[in-house]
Scaffold this motif. Structure first.
Motif, PDB file in Angstrom:
ATOM      1  N   LEU A  32      42.775  20.005  48.096  1.00  0.00           N
ATOM      2  CA  LEU A  32      43.725  21.088  48.373  1.00  0.00           C
ATOM      3  C   LEU A  32      43.005  22.365  48.812  1.00  0.00           C
ATOM      4  CD1 LEU A  32      46.388  20.789  45.533  1.00  0.00           C
ATOM      5  CD2 LEU A  32      46.373  19.747  47.803  1.00  0.00           C
ATOM      6  N   ARG A  33      43.661  23.091  49.711  1.00  0.00           N
ATOM      7  CA  ARG A  33      43.140  24.384  50.187  1.00  0.00           C
ATOM      8  C   ARG A  33      43.521  25.452  49.158  1.00  0.00           C
ATOM      9  NH1 ARG A  33      46.513  24.421  55.414  1.00  0.00           N
ATOM     10  NH2 ARG A  33      47.891  23.630  53.817  1.00  0.00           N
ATOM     11  N   ILE A  34      42.523  26.177  48.683  1.00  0.00           N
ATOM     12  CA  ILE A  34      42.717  27.173  47.633  1.00  0.00           C
ATOM     13  C   ILE A  34      42.669  28.570  48.255  1.00  0.00           C
ATOM     14  CG2 ILE A  34      41.902  28.075  45.423  1.00  0.00           C
ATOM     15  CD1 ILE A  34      42.654  25.095  45.295  1.00  0.00           C
ATOM     16  N   GLY A  35      43.777  29.289  48.157  1.00  0.00           N
ATOM     17  CA  GLY A  35      43.809  30.670  48.611  1.00  0.00           C
ATOM     18  C   GLY A  35      43.373  31.593  47.486  1.00  0.00           C
ATOM     19  N   LEU A  36      42.548  32.560  47.812  1.00  0.00           N
ATOM     20  CA  LEU A  36      42.066  33.553  46.859  1.00  0.00           C
ATOM     21  C   LEU A  36      42.515  34.913  47.378  1.00  0.00           C
ATOM     22  CD1 LEU A  36      38.415  32.151  46.540  1.00  0.00           C
ATOM     23  CD2 LEU A  36      40.380  31.647  45.050  1.00  0.00           C
ATOM     24  N   LEU A  37      43.494  35.514  46.693  1.00  0.00           N
ATOM     25  CA  LEU A  37      44.040  36.798  47.139  1.00  0.00           C
ATOM     26  C   LEU A  37      43.425  37.934  46.328  1.00  0.00           C
ATOM     27  CD1 LEU A  37      45.901  38.519  48.856  1.00  0.00           C
ATOM     28  CD2 LEU A  37      47.780  37.941  47.284  1.00  0.00           C
ATOM     29  N   ASP A  38      42.563  38.682  46.981  1.00  0.00           N
ATOM     30  CA  ASP A  38      41.802  39.787  46.381  1.00  0.00           C
ATOM     31  C   ASP A  38      42.597  41.079  46.555  1.00  0.00           C
ATOM     32  OD1 ASP A  38      40.019  41.922  45.930  1.00  0.00           O
ATOM     33  OD2 ASP A  38      38.389  40.973  47.038  1.00  0.00           O
ATOM     34  N   ASN A  39      42.818  41.787  45.452  1.00  0.00           N
ATOM     35  CA  ASN A  39      43.580  43.036  45.553  1.00  0.00           C
ATOM     36  C   ASN A  39      42.702  44.265  45.762  1.00  0.00           C
ATOM     37  OD1 ASN A  39      42.500  43.442  43.007  1.00  0.00           O
ATOM     38  ND2 ASN A  39      44.442  43.883  42.023  1.00  0.00           N
ATOM     39  N   THR A  40      41.428  44.103  46.004  1.00  0.00           N
ATOM     40  CA  THR A  40      40.440  45.152  46.300  1.00  0.00           C
ATOM     41  C   THR A  40      39.902  45.880  45.073  1.00  0.00           C
ATOM     42  OG1 THR A  40      41.887  47.086  46.727  1.00  0.00           O
ATOM     43  CG2 THR A  40      41.480  45.573  48.590  1.00  0.00           C
ATOM     44  N   LYS A  41      40.283  45.498  43.883  1.00  0.00           N
ATOM     45  CA  LYS A  41      39.721  46.125  42.687  1.00  0.00           C
ATOM     46  C   LYS A  41      38.287  45.612  42.497  1.00  0.00           C
ATOM     47  CE  LYS A  41      41.747  48.405  40.088  1.00  0.00           C
ATOM     48  NZ  LYS A  41      41.964  49.828  39.946  1.00  0.00           N
ATOM     49  N   PRO A  42      37.416  46.447  41.912  1.00  0.00           N
ATOM     50  CA  PRO A  42      36.038  46.003  41.680  1.00  0.00           C
ATOM     51  C   PRO A  42      35.990  44.693  40.884  1.00  0.00           C
ATOM     52  CG  PRO A  42      36.214  48.355  41.302  1.00  0.00           C
ATOM     53  CD  PRO A  42      37.626  47.839  41.497  1.00  0.00           C
ATOM     54  N   LEU A  66      39.480  33.301  51.372  1.00  0.00           N
ATOM     55  CA  LEU A  66      39.610  34.616  50.756  1.00  0.00           C
ATOM     56  C   LEU A  66      40.454  35.518  51.644  1.00  0.00           C
ATOM     57  CD1 LEU A  66      38.707  36.507  48.410  1.00  0.00           C
ATOM     58  CD2 LEU A  66      36.806  37.193  49.893  1.00  0.00           C
ATOM     59  N   TYR A  67      41.460  36.129  51.024  1.00  0.00           N
ATOM     60  CA  TYR A  67      42.335  37.088  51.694  1.00  0.00           C
ATOM     61  C   TYR A  67      42.240  38.394  50.921  1.00  0.00           C
ATOM     62  CZ  TYR A  67      44.322  32.759  53.488  1.00  0.00           C
ATOM     63  OH  TYR A  67      44.489  31.527  54.063  1.00  0.00           O
ATOM     64  N   THR A  68      42.371  39.504  51.607  1.00  0.00           N
ATOM     65  CA  THR A  68      42.278  40.806  50.952  1.00  0.00           C
ATOM     66  C   THR A  68      43.504  41.641  51.289  1.00  0.00           C
ATOM     67  OG1 THR A  68      39.874  40.706  51.137  1.00  0.00           O
ATOM     68  CG2 THR A  68      40.831  42.850  50.643  1.00  0.00           C
ATOM     69  N   LYS A  69      44.115  42.183  50.242  1.00  0.00           N
ATOM     70  CA  LYS A  69      45.273  43.059  50.414  1.00  0.00           C
ATOM     71  C   LYS A  69      44.826  44.412  50.957  1.00  0.00           C
ATOM     72  CE  LYS A  69      47.976  43.497  46.872  1.00  0.00           C
ATOM     73  NZ  LYS A  69      48.704  43.492  45.614  1.00  0.00           N
ATOM     74  N   ASP A  70      45.789  45.141  51.514  1.00  0.00           N
ATOM     75  CA  ASP A  70      45.510  46.488  51.998  1.00  0.00           C
ATOM     76  C   ASP A  70      45.328  47.479  50.854  1.00  0.00           C
ATOM     77  OD1 ASP A  70      45.711  45.686  54.659  1.00  0.00           O
ATOM     78  OD2 ASP A  70      47.858  46.094  54.727  1.00  0.00           O
ATOM     79  N   TYR A  71      46.108  47.295  49.792  1.00  0.00           N
ATOM     80  CA  TYR A  71      46.108  48.261  48.694  1.00  0.00           C
ATOM     81  C   TYR A  71      46.457  47.543  47.394  1.00  0.00           C
ATOM     82  CZ  TYR A  71      47.457  52.271  45.839  1.00  0.00           C
ATOM     83  OH  TYR A  71      47.566  53.184  44.825  1.00  0.00           O
TER      84      TYR A  71
END
Length: 179
Positions: A32-42, A66-71
């Motif tokens: 399975l493809r695993i999405g990692l959603l990073d909210n930009t916190k340290p 890996l995906y990164t949110k704007d805020y």
């Protein structure tokens, strides 16, 4: 006498669907493809990458993305959520280590579940109540998410790895995969 206060959703998404049914859970993570959603916190990226690597090495998960949110303090954009839902089979989103980012991390998980993607949201235990409040506002009061020990931002790489390993059984449980 208890005083009841109206809880308002600061994200502006409370008018969205009130569906509170989880997406179908995978039987296995194999391939399975695993999405990692990073909210930009340290340390969010490091925590997510450590969990993703463990899912790959121990449970046969396929690639991680890996995906990164704007805020960190608001849910991911509809465009980003749609992209993640199209490209991933399951998602882990992290890390809520303040009030607004914990609420937004839980909202992201709920929105991805409603898009049909099994998701694990990770907050820190100091902000568990913020996550629970957001789940209630989103019409999904029983939304299950994991809280790691607080703080996250000031940890060393080894300490983040330890938190990732400690979180792994809960990640698997929430996804419905046997350890």
């Amino acid at each position: 006498m208890a005083i009841h206060e109206l809880l308002l959703d600061p994200t502006g998404t409370d008018e969205a669907g009130q569906e509170s049914t989880l997406s179908p859970r995978p039987v296995t993570l194999n391939g399975l493809r695993i999405g990692l959603l990073d909210n930009t916190k340290p340390n969010a990226t490091l925590l997510l990458e450590e969990i993703g690597a463990e899912l790959q090495s121990r449970y046969g998960a396929g690639e991680t993305r890996l995906y990164t949110k704007d805020y960190f303090g608001t849910p991911a954009t509809a465009e980003l959520l749609e992209r993640i839902a199209d490209e991933c089979d399951v998602v882990i989103t992290a890390v809520g280590d303040c009030g607004s980012c914990s609420a937004a991390t839980v909202a992201d998980g709920i929105l991805l579940e409603r898009a049909g993607v099994p998701t694990v949201s990770i907050t820190s235990d100091s902000f568990l109540m913020s996550g629970r409040a957001m789940a209630a506002v989103q019409g999904f009061p029983g939304f299950d998410f994991h809280a790691v020990a607080h703080p996250m931002a000031s940890l060393t790489a080894e300490q983040v790895r330890e938190r990732a390993l400690a979180a792994l059984p809960e990640v698997l449980r929430i996804l419905g995969v046997e350890d």
